[in-house]
Design a protein around this motif. Sequence first.
Motif, PDB file in Angstrom:
ATOM      1  N   ILE A   1      44.318  34.664  43.058  1.00 46.73           N
ATOM      2  CA  ILE A   1      42.949  34.125  42.691  1.00 46.73           C
ATOM      3  C   ILE A   1      42.554  34.202  41.463  1.00 46.73           C
ATOM      4  CG2 ILE A   1      40.523  35.035  43.077  1.00 46.73           C
ATOM      5  CD1 ILE A   1      41.512  35.890  45.947  1.00 46.73           C
ATOM      6  N   SER A   2      43.301  35.376  40.825  1.00 46.27           N
ATOM      7  CA  SER A   2      42.830  35.493  39.171  1.00 46.27           C
ATOM      8  C   SER A   2      43.586  34.380  38.566  1.00 46.27           C
ATOM      9  CB  SER A   2      43.351  36.870  38.490  1.00 46.27           C
ATOM     10  OG  SER A   2      42.731  37.920  39.174  1.00 46.27           O
ATOM     11  N   ASP A   3      44.803  33.968  38.801  1.00 49.01           N
ATOM     12  CA  ASP A   3      45.257  33.038  37.853  1.00 49.01           C
ATOM     13  C   ASP A   3      44.904  31.488  38.515  1.00 49.01           C
ATOM     14  OD1 ASP A   3      46.980  33.958  36.158  1.00 49.01           O
ATOM     15  OD2 ASP A   3      48.861  34.426  37.507  1.00 49.01           O
TER      16      ASP A   3
ATOM     17  N   HIS B   1      38.876  31.365  26.798  1.00 45.77           N
ATOM     18  CA  HIS B   1      39.486  32.788  26.800  1.00 45.77           C
ATOM     19  C   HIS B   1      39.130  33.322  28.046  1.00 45.77           C
ATOM     20  CE1 HIS B   1      39.916  33.093  22.137  1.00 45.77           C
ATOM     21  NE2 HIS B   1      40.573  32.228  22.786  1.00 45.77           N
ATOM     22  N   VAL B   2      40.067  33.891  28.952  1.00 39.56           N
ATOM     23  CA  VAL B   2      39.859  34.379  30.336  1.00 39.56           C
ATOM     24  C   VAL B   2      40.414  35.652  30.617  1.00 39.56           C
ATOM     25  CG1 VAL B   2      39.948  33.790  32.686  1.00 39.56           C
ATOM     26  CG2 VAL B   2      39.544  31.885  30.963  1.00 39.56           C
ATOM     27  N   ALA B   3      39.915  36.732  30.991  1.00 42.18           N
ATOM     28  CA  ALA B   3      40.384  37.600  31.447  1.00 42.18           C
ATOM     29  C   ALA B   3      39.841  38.238  32.882  1.00 42.18           C
ATOM     30  CB  ALA B   3      40.219  39.031  30.563  1.00 42.18           C
ATOM     31  N   CYS B   4      40.421  37.818  33.893  1.00 42.75           N
ATOM     32  CA  CYS B   4      39.681  37.641  35.363  1.00 42.75           C
ATOM     33  C   CYS B   4      40.385  38.524  36.286  1.00 42.75           C
ATOM     34  CB  CYS B   4      39.600  36.385  35.788  1.00 42.75           C
ATOM     35  SG  CYS B   4      39.114  36.321  37.342  1.00 42.75           S
ATOM     36  N   GLU B   5      39.758  39.801  36.520  1.00 39.81           N
ATOM     37  CA  GLU B   5      40.224  40.580  37.535  1.00 39.81           C
ATOM     38  C   GLU B   5      39.814  40.307  38.732  1.00 39.81           C
ATOM     39  OE1 GLU B   5      42.542  42.379  36.417  1.00 39.81           O
ATOM     40  OE2 GLU B   5      41.887  42.449  34.137  1.00 39.81           O
ATOM     41  N   THR B   6      40.664  40.674  40.039  1.00 47.28           N
ATOM     42  CA  THR B   6      40.154  40.403  41.610  1.00 47.28           C
ATOM     43  C   THR B   6      40.383  41.683  42.271  1.00 47.28           C
ATOM     44  OG1 THR B   6      40.693  37.985  40.984  1.00 47.28           O
ATOM     45  CG2 THR B   6      40.341  38.750  43.257  1.00 47.28           C
ATOM     46  N   LEU B   7      39.298  41.906  43.221  1.00 46.17           N
ATOM     47  CA  LEU B   7      39.540  42.960  44.150  1.00 46.17           C
ATOM     48  C   LEU B   7      39.332  42.239  45.495  1.00 46.17           C
ATOM     49  CD1 LEU B   7      38.110  46.318  44.383  1.00 46.17           C
ATOM     50  CD2 LEU B   7      37.602  44.934  46.254  1.00 46.17           C
ATOM     51  N   VAL B   8      40.190  42.539  46.432  1.00 44.95           N
ATOM     52  CA  VAL B   8      40.128  42.074  47.677  1.00 44.95           C
ATOM     53  C   VAL B   8      40.224  43.006  48.878  1.00 44.95           C
ATOM     54  CG1 VAL B   8      41.016  39.630  47.217  1.00 44.95           C
ATOM     55  CG2 VAL B   8      42.641  41.342  47.863  1.00 44.95           C
TER      56      VAL B   8
ATOM     57  N   GLN C   1      36.030  40.594  51.914  1.00 44.74           N
ATOM     58  CA  GLN C   1      35.199  40.503  50.598  1.00 44.74           C
ATOM     59  C   GLN C   1      36.175  40.200  49.452  1.00 44.74           C
ATOM     60  OE1 GLN C   1      31.881  41.010  50.229  1.00 44.74           O
ATOM     61  NE2 GLN C   1      32.066  40.580  48.265  1.00 44.74           N
ATOM     62  N   VAL C   2      35.633  39.559  48.501  1.00 39.63           N
ATOM     63  CA  VAL C   2      36.540  39.234  47.186  1.00 39.63           C
ATOM     64  C   VAL C   2      35.344  39.450  46.183  1.00 39.63           C
ATOM     65  CG1 VAL C   2      37.625  37.464  45.816  1.00 39.63           C
ATOM     66  CG2 VAL C   2      37.831  37.301  48.293  1.00 39.63           C
ATOM     67  N   VAL C   3      36.063  40.320  45.287  1.00 37.57           N
ATOM     68  CA  VAL C   3      35.014  40.702  44.046  1.00 37.57           C
ATOM     69  C   VAL C   3      35.805  40.343  42.660  1.00 37.57           C
ATOM     70  CG1 VAL C   3      33.975  42.427  42.672  1.00 37.57           C
ATOM     71  CG2 VAL C   3      34.080  42.623  45.189  1.00 37.57           C
ATOM     72  N   LEU C   4      35.058  39.287  41.976  1.00 39.41           N
ATOM     73  CA  LEU C   4      35.650  38.961  40.721  1.00 39.41           C
ATOM     74  C   LEU C   4      34.884  39.591  39.461  1.00 39.41           C
ATOM     75  CD1 LEU C   4      36.014  36.301  42.751  1.00 39.41           C
ATOM     76  CD2 LEU C   4      37.226  35.591  40.719  1.00 39.41           C
ATOM     77  N   ALA C   5      35.525  40.236  38.604  1.00 45.14           N
ATOM     78  CA  ALA C   5      35.005  40.715  37.313  1.00 45.14           C
ATOM     79  C   ALA C   5      36.011  40.618  36.062  1.00 45.14           C
ATOM     80  CB  ALA C   5      34.819  42.161  37.511  1.00 45.14           C
ATOM     81  N   GLY C   6      35.286  40.598  34.933  1.00 41.31           N
ATOM     82  CA  GLY C   6      36.041  40.106  33.653  1.00 41.31           C
ATOM     83  C   GLY C   6      35.289  39.319  32.704  1.00 41.31           C
ATOM     84  N   GLU C   7      35.848  38.830  31.978  1.00 39.05           N
ATOM     85  CA  GLU C   7      35.474  38.184  30.824  1.00 39.05           C
ATOM     86  C   GLU C   7      35.775  36.667  30.558  1.00 39.05           C
ATOM     87  OE1 GLU C   7      35.704  42.129  31.006  1.00 39.05           O
ATOM     88  OE2 GLU C   7      37.402  41.319  29.695  1.00 39.05           O
ATOM     89  N   VAL C   8      34.753  35.904  30.324  1.00 37.07           N
ATOM     90  CA  VAL C   8      35.382  34.344  30.015  1.00 37.07           C
ATOM     91  C   VAL C   8      34.424  33.807  28.857  1.00 37.07           C
ATOM     92  CG1 VAL C   8      35.310  32.271  31.149  1.00 37.07           C
ATOM     93  CG2 VAL C   8      35.812  34.115  32.517  1.00 37.07           C
TER      94      VAL C   8
ATOM     95  N   GLY D   1      43.356  44.995  47.708  1.00 38.76           N
ATOM     96  CA  GLY D   1      44.365  44.399  46.993  1.00 38.76           C
ATOM     97  C   GLY D   1      43.760  44.302  45.392  1.00 38.76           C
ATOM     98  N   LEU D   2      44.292  44.422  44.224  1.00 42.79           N
ATOM     99  CA  LEU D   2      43.751  44.475  42.929  1.00 42.79           C
ATOM    100  C   LEU D   2      44.793  43.739  42.269  1.00 42.79           C
ATOM    101  CD1 LEU D   2      42.692  48.227  42.347  1.00 42.79           C
ATOM    102  CD2 LEU D   2      41.252  46.382  42.785  1.00 42.79           C
ATOM    103  N   THR D   3      44.198  42.894  41.089  1.00 39.42           N
ATOM    104  CA  THR D   3      44.902  42.202  40.316  1.00 39.42           C
ATOM    105  C   THR D   3      45.803  42.897  39.331  1.00 39.42           C
ATOM    106  OG1 THR D   3      43.358  40.614  39.987  1.00 39.42           O
ATOM    107  CG2 THR D   3      44.941  40.610  38.033  1.00 39.42           C
ATOM    108  N   GLY D   4      47.224  42.872  39.114  1.00 38.58           N
ATOM    109  CA  GLY D   4      48.000  43.639  38.198  1.00 38.58           C
ATOM    110  C   GLY D   4      48.702  44.987  38.918  1.00 38.58           C
ATOM    111  N   ARG D   5      48.795  44.992  40.177  1.00 37.56           N
ATOM    112  CA  ARG D   5      49.242  46.369  40.897  1.00 37.56           C
ATOM    113  C   ARG D   5      50.828  46.184  41.070  1.00 37.56           C
ATOM    114  NH1 ARG D   5      45.407  49.618  44.633  1.00 37.56           N
ATOM    115  NH2 ARG D   5      45.980  48.033  46.115  1.00 37.56           N
ATOM    116  N   LYS D   6      51.327  44.763  40.856  1.00 35.95           N
ATOM    117  CA  LYS D   6      52.629  44.535  41.139  1.00 35.95           C
ATOM    118  C   LYS D   6      53.457  44.112  39.905  1.00 35.95           C
ATOM    119  CE  LYS D   6      53.121  45.779  45.513  1.00 35.95           C
ATOM    120  NZ  LYS D   6      51.793  46.645  44.952  1.00 35.95           N
TER     121      LYS D   6
END
Length: 413
Positions: free
Chosen positions: A22-24, A38-45, A49-56, A248-253
Motif C-alpha cells: 500500500i505504501s509503495d 517527496h513522499v514518506a508514507c507509512e501504513t498500518l493494517v 481497517q487501513v491507516v495511512l500516515a506520513g508526509e507528502v 501489519g506495519l510498513t517496514g517490519r520485514k
Amino acid sequence: MAYLFTSESVSEGHPDKVADQISDAVLDNFLANDPQSHVACETLVTTGQVVLAGEVTSNCYIDVGQIVRKVIADIGYTKAEYKFEAESCGIFTALHEQSADINMGVSRAEAINQGAGDQGMMFGYATDETDNYMPLTLDIAHTLVYTLARIRKEGQQMKYLRPDAKSQVTIEYDDCGNPLRIDTIVLSTQHDPDVTQEQIRRDVQEILIPRVLSRDSRYAKLFSDSHYKLLVNPTGQFVIGGPHGDTGLTGRKIIVDTYGGRGAHGGGAFSGKDPSKVDRSAAYMARYMAKNLVAAGVAHEVLVQISYAIGVAEPVSLNVNTYGTSTVGISDGEIAERLAKLFDLRPYAIEQTLGLRKPIYTETASYGHVGRTPQRVKKQFVDGNGKMFEQEVELFTWEKLDRIEDIKKCFGL
C-alpha cells in the motif's frame, strides 16, 4: 565443521507486506503524476481497517482510497470471511506536508547538490553462490512463497489457500561455505477451515515443491536428500490470518526485503519512501555496486556500506568488505577507494543513475527488493481528474550488470 544457515520469506498476503505494498502504491501514484514528489508514507493494517500516515509534498492529487482498495484486491483479500476485505475495509488517511526543516536540507538550487534526506548507513550485498548473486537460503524461501501465491491465484490446485503465508529455509554448508543440502523447510500457509494439516503437507510435497524445482533446476541437487525436515503449518491450523490475525506495519520485514540475514542492514526500511530518502536509494546503489563487483570477479562475496549526514550530498563514508574472498591482491580499503572514483554516490546522482524518480516501487514491496530481474513494463495510473494514463518504466535497475567492464578495467581483470 559444517554449519547451518537460515533465511525466511513471506507472501504478498502477509500483513506487513500488505502495508508495504500500500505504501509503495501510494508512492508510485504520486511519482507518476509528479516525479518531483517527496513522499514518506507509512501504513498500518488490522481487522477491517487501513491507516495511512506520513508526509507528502507534491503538486498533484491522487485518490488514496481507490489505490488502497486496488492493492488489497490484487493481493486476494476479496472475501468478507477474511475480516479484511478490499471493498468494505475502512481507510483513515493522515498524510500531511513534509517538514520544512527536512526540505531545506534536501532541496538545492542546483539539483546535483541535493542533500541526503536523512542520516544513516546503508548496505548492499552480493555473493556468487546463486546466478542472481543472492544468498541461496533466501532465494529458495522467496521462490516457495512466490510459487505458492501463483498456485493460489491460478485457482486450479490447492483451492483452499488464503493469501497469508511464510517460508523458512535452512541449508547445511561445508567448511568452505559451499551449500550441501536442505536441512529444514518450514512453510505456514493460511487456509480454509475445511482442510486438514495432512492434506496441506501432502500438497506441499506433491504440488508446491515440484513446481519450485521445475522453476529453477539449480535447487534439484539440494533437494536430492529426501530426509530433510518439512514442517507445514506447525501449529496445526492457520485459518485466521492476514491483517485480521496480526496487525501489519510498513517496514517490519527489512531482512526479508534484503539479504535474509546475510551481509548487514542499516536499519532503515524502504517502502513508501521516495528516492531522496537514502535509506532506500543508497541501499539500492550499494547492491548495484556489490553485484557488479562480484560479477566482475573482484571477489566471491562483497558487502558495501555507504553512510550519509542529513542535508549533505557527499557520503560520509564508503566501506567494502570482501570477507577474505578478494581476487585482486589489494586491501578492501583500496577497493573502496577505487570504487568511490567509479560511482557518484550523491543522492541526485544515484536517482539519475538508477532512474529512481519513476513509479517503479510497488513491484519491490513483496518477494524482495533485490535479486530480481530488470525489466521494462507498462503501468496504468489515474490523474487528479480521474483520467487513466499509462507509463512505461524500467523495474529493478539496480540489478543490472552494466558496470562489469568498467570495474574489470579499474582492477586490472
